[in-house]
Design a protein around this motif. Structure first.
Motif, PDB file in Angstrom:
ATOM      1  N   UNK A 100       0.838  -1.200   0.000  1.00  0.00           N
ATOM      2  CA  UNK A 100       0.000   0.000   0.000  1.00  0.00           C
ATOM      3  C   UNK A 100       0.874   1.251   0.000  1.00  0.00           C
ATOM      4  N   UNK A 101       1.988   1.191   0.727  1.00  0.00           N
ATOM      5  CA  UNK A 101       2.909   2.333   0.760  1.00  0.00           C
ATOM      6  C   UNK A 101       3.526   2.582  -0.613  1.00  0.00           C
ATOM      7  N   UNK A 102       3.811   1.501  -1.359  1.00  0.00           N
ATOM      8  CA  UNK A 102       4.351   1.659  -2.714  1.00  0.00           C
ATOM      9  C   UNK A 102       3.374   2.405  -3.619  1.00  0.00           C
ATOM     10  N   UNK A 103       2.109   2.026  -3.533  1.00  0.00           N
ATOM     11  CA  UNK A 103       1.090   2.645  -4.372  1.00  0.00           C
ATOM     12  C   UNK A 103       0.920   4.118  -4.012  1.00  0.00           C
ATOM     13  N   UNK A 104       0.919   4.411  -2.716  1.00  0.00           N
ATOM     14  CA  UNK A 104       0.787   5.801  -2.286  1.00  0.00           C
ATOM     15  C   UNK A 104       1.985   6.633  -2.735  1.00  0.00           C
ATOM     16  N   UNK A 105       3.161   6.028  -2.704  1.00  0.00           N
ATOM     17  CA  UNK A 105       4.371   6.737  -3.153  1.00  0.00           C
ATOM     18  C   UNK A 105       4.265   7.121  -4.633  1.00  0.00           C
ATOM     19  N   UNK A 106       3.801   6.177  -5.468  1.00  0.00           N
ATOM     20  CA  UNK A 106       3.646   6.465  -6.898  1.00  0.00           C
ATOM     21  C   UNK A 106       2.598   7.539  -7.113  1.00  0.00           C
ATOM     22  N   UNK A 107       1.486   7.420  -6.397  1.00  0.00           N
ATOM     23  CA  UNK A 107       0.407   8.399  -6.551  1.00  0.00           C
ATOM     24  C   UNK A 107       0.897   9.808  -6.175  1.00  0.00           C
ATOM     25  N   UNK A 108       1.651   9.892  -5.081  1.00  0.00           N
ATOM     26  CA  UNK A 108       2.159  11.202  -4.659  1.00  0.00           C
ATOM     27  C   UNK A 108       3.160  11.763  -5.666  1.00  0.00           C
ATOM     28  N   UNK A 109       3.978  10.889  -6.245  1.00  0.00           N
ATOM     29  CA  UNK A 109       4.973  11.343  -7.208  1.00  0.00           C
ATOM     30  C   UNK A 109       4.304  11.858  -8.479  1.00  0.00           C
ATOM     31  N   UNK A 110       3.251  11.159  -8.923  1.00  0.00           N
ATOM     32  CA  UNK A 110       2.500  11.623 -10.096  1.00  0.00           C
ATOM     33  C   UNK A 110       1.870  12.979  -9.819  1.00  0.00           C
TER      34      UNK A 110
END
Length: 357
Positions: A100-110
């Motif tokens: 879940x942290x990986x997905x949030x990291x990508x979303x924040x970077x986008x």
């Protein structure tokens, strides 16, 4: 007379008084001192030297471990956890799915880069030619280096079809090439896969899915049966070398008759899967294949997964299908859907297990 006697004794021991200054005042007035206990200089020197030697040895032993005990033990635990089974393959296990942290990291970077879902026109890169034009050039010049000599004198280590060099095989199967990662994640987690597990794919094509299994598994633990020649060439001449996976030695066999004898009579699998392959096979051949595969699937814990549909079973009717599966020693475990992180897509998988030895 008593005072004169004490003064005389004090004069006799005066050379030692400076050497024994480390004693406390209370000890100097102890009964033992009053009785006149003497410590010679050689004994004192030996005592101090011995104490220094002991302190040095103790400090050396304490410094032999350069890390705290907790860090050392955690490192040992990590090494033990990374043992991959047969052959003592020591490595850290690869995580199969993003957290879940990986997905949030990508979303924040986008979001932080101001990227939005919008209509984007496909743009050509530094090479303005289309894939067809590139392929025509490759055929004309016998390779990407525009070699014009005789084919017999070509310095390429092995011939490679031009279709592969322009990556045409990445779009041969109608789904995004990146979808292979999704399939791998679902199957690996659903079958509780480990690096020392053994996997058989029926119809691995150009290794869209297989590459991820080959990279994760121990050498020689991935097997595949594939009938299409260009797909096999893509797997052997492009994908494995380009991904640096030749050392994993996957066993890839050409065949279209569900014959598995070339994989070894004693080989058993933790996972057998067919991704949209049974759709294109006659029902009779599918049942023949299942009959041959039952003894190659590990009892109870092993899994067979078939994607998209089980027409070979549904056409018989539920009761008849269950009876036929039971006669083979297989049990239907139900239907699962797997959502994709990579694109707007999900797959339906049907699971089976071997319920007896």
């Amino acid at each position: 007379s008593t005072s004169s006697f004490l003064k005389q004794r004090e004069t006799e021991i005066s050379p030692l008084s400076s050497s024994m200054a480390f004693f406390s005042s209370s000890s100097s007035s102890s009964p033992a001192m009053q009785k006149g206990i003497f410590v010679s200089m050689p004994v004192l020197v030996l005592t101090v030297s011995f104490a220094a030697a002991v302190i040095f040895l103790l400090s050396s032993s304490f410094s032999s471990c350069s890390c705290p005990e907790s860090l050392s033990s955690s490192r040992n635990d990590a090494v033990e956890a990374s043992v991959g089974g047969s052959g003592g393959d020591l490595r850290f296990e690869e995580r199969t799915s993003p957290t879940h942290e990986d997905i949030e990291w990508v979303r924040d970077l986008i979001r932080s880069n101001g990227l939005h879902m919008q209509k984007n026109e496909l743009r050509k890169g530094i090479n303005p030619r289309t894939r067809d034009q590139q392929l025509a050039d490759l055929k004309q010049y016998k390779g990407i280096s525009h070699y014009e000599g005789d084919e017999a004198n070509n310095h390429t280590a092995l011939p490679c079809p031009g279709e592969l060099l322009v990556e045409q095989h990445h779009s041969n199967y109608g789904e995004p090439w990146a979808g292979g990662r999704d399939v791998f994640e679902f199957l690996a987690e659903s079958s509780n896969l480990k690096p020392n597990s053994r996997v058989l794919e029926i119809g691995c094509g150009t290794l869209r899915v297989g590459l991820h299994f080959i990279r994760y598994l121990n050498p020689q633990h991935f097997h595949c049966l594939e009938k299409d020649e260009l797909s096999l060439m893509a797997a052997l001449r492009y994908e494995l070398p380009s991904q640096g996976l030749l050392h994993k030695r996957p066993l890839i066999v050409r065949g279209d008759d569900m014959e598995f004898s070339k994989f070894g009579s004693d080989t058993t699998y933790d996972l057998i899967y067919a991704s949209a392959v049974f759709l294109h096979m006659p029902d009779k051949l599918v049942w023949t294949g299942l009959e041959r595969l039952v003894d190659k699937l590990k009892p109870y814990d092993g899994r067979i997964f078939v994607s998209h549909n089980v027409k070979f079973c549904s056409r018989l009717g539920q009761d008849k299908c269950s009876q036929k599966l039971a006669s083979l020693g297989l049990e239907y475990l139900g239907k699962q859907t797997h959502d994709s992180l990579l694109f707007n897509h999900y797959e339906i998988w049907f699971g089976f297990r071997r319920f007896k030895t």
